[in-house]
Design an enzyme around this catalytic site. Structure first.
Site, PDB file in Angstrom:
ATOM      1  N   GLY A 233      38.243  44.332  37.031  1.00 18.58           N
ATOM      2  CA  GLY A 233      38.118  43.990  38.439  1.00 18.58           C
ATOM      3  C   GLY A 233      39.403  43.470  39.054  1.00 18.58           C
ATOM      4  O   GLY A 233      39.696  43.757  40.222  1.00 18.58           O
TER       5      GLY A 233
ATOM      6  N   LYS B 286      32.430  38.065  41.079  1.00 19.70           N
ATOM      7  CA  LYS B 286      33.035  38.839  42.172  1.00 19.70           C
ATOM      8  C   LYS B 286      32.278  40.132  42.470  1.00 19.70           C
ATOM      9  O   LYS B 286      32.150  40.534  43.626  1.00 19.70           O
ATOM     10  CB  LYS B 286      34.506  39.134  41.871  1.00 19.70           C
ATOM     11  CG  LYS B 286      35.406  37.907  41.946  1.00 19.70           C
ATOM     12  CD  LYS B 286      36.865  38.294  41.771  1.00 19.70           C
ATOM     13  CE  LYS B 286      37.764  37.076  41.856  1.00 19.70           C
ATOM     14  NZ  LYS B 286      39.195  37.455  41.811  1.00 19.70           N
TER      15      LYS B 286
ATOM     16  N   ASP C 141      42.666  39.440  47.095  1.00 18.10           N
ATOM     17  CA  ASP C 141      43.513  39.408  45.895  1.00 18.10           C
ATOM     18  C   ASP C 141      44.723  40.333  46.014  1.00 18.10           C
ATOM     19  O   ASP C 141      45.847  39.960  45.688  1.00 18.10           O
ATOM     20  CB  ASP C 141      42.698  39.791  44.649  1.00 18.10           C
ATOM     21  CG  ASP C 141      41.760  38.678  44.206  1.00 18.10           C
ATOM     22  OD1 ASP C 141      42.069  37.501  44.473  1.00 18.10           O
ATOM     23  OD2 ASP C 141      40.729  38.992  43.589  1.00 18.10           O
TER      24      ASP C 141
END
Length: 274
Positions: A131, A67, A103
């Site tokens: 993260g 990511k 997210d």
């Protein structure tokens, strides 16, 4: 009519539910989408992304451990990706690779729309400083909770996140601490650590759980996660895992790519019974 090609990229990737989720979205919406999984070599994420788009791919979801690399690779980032420091969604806009992060939107939608949790004026304890946590802080702050406490084993990492998001806090009290420090009940506790995957627990005081505390583990499992079981043992009555978040972030990626937002409740239900 040929289908447009999308994929999720990660390492490992065989466990991913994303191809199943997006195939259900495609069936539901009638969108001409074909969605696969790609395991990228750990040392050539960028090359794998380039090859995918060169052969006509339209969009990628990105999962661990790539990511941050996806964020760095992009020519352009959405506002929510920029602050998150990580991207889970990639696509081209003309000749520019755009990075997005869905997210945080996913967890807020799951909490508010699917579970009826009120975030405005709530006291929230957020566990972890990696993260996954960084990606949800901005969207949580946008809901205007009264307090957001970021707890982590290494307090300096949590403090760095407080500094990063201080301008977004508004009237929310934003603070950092170690796992063992909070000793009063919260309205909502979100576990953003990966401890549940190893069957471990953050070293929390049971006092953080009250009769009305909602507990949310960003990990998901067919069985009750280790963290949620601990919360139940402390008297929590409402615990949720991250499967709804997974489906909601996927639905937001689908909307970004296709301009259509799929219905999610039936997809969550189907995954629970698969």
């Amino acid at each position: 009519m040929t289908n447009d090609l999308y994929a999720v990229i990660g390492h490992p990737i065989s466990h991913s539910k994303s191809p199943r989720i997006h195939s259900l979205f495609a069936q539901q919406t009638g969108e001409p989408v074909e969605y696969t999984a790609i395991q990228a070599p750990l040392d050539d994420f960028a090359g794998t992304v380039r090859q995918f788009f060169e052969r006509g791919g339209k969009g990628l979801n990105v999962t661990v451990p790539f990511k941050e690399q996806a964020w760095q690779l992009a020519d352009q980032r959405t506002g929510r990706a920029e602050k998150a420091g990580a991207a889970n969604t990639l696509y081209y806009d003309n000749d520019r690779l755009v990075a997005d992060n869905t997210d945080g939107c996913g967890i807020v939608r799951d909490l508010v729309d699917n579970h009826g949790v009120t975030l405005k004026d709530a006291r929230i304890l957020l566990l972890g400083a990696g993260g996954a946590v960084r990606g949800v802080i901005g969207p949580l702050l946008a809901e205007q909770p009264a307090e957001l406490v970021i707890a982590n084993r290494t307090v300096t990492k949590a403090e760095a996140l407080v500094d990063l998001f201080s301008d977004d806090a508004g009237n929310t009290r934003l603070s950092a601490c170690g796992f063992g420090e909070p000793d009063q009940p919260f309205d909502l506790i979100i576990n953003g650590t990966s401890a549940s995957l190893q069957g471990d627990l953050p070293a929390l005081s049971p006092k953080v759980i009250g009769a009305q505390t909602v507990v949310y583990d960003m990990m998901y499992s067919l069985k009750t996660t280790t963290f949620n079981q601990w919360a139940l043992d402390q008297g929590a009555t409402r615990v949720f895992d991250g499967l709804g978040m997974l489906v909601e972030q996927a639905a937001e990626s689908f909307r970004v790519w296709r301009g259509v937002r799929p219905e999610t409740a039936s997809v969550v239900e189907e995954l629970r019974t698969d």
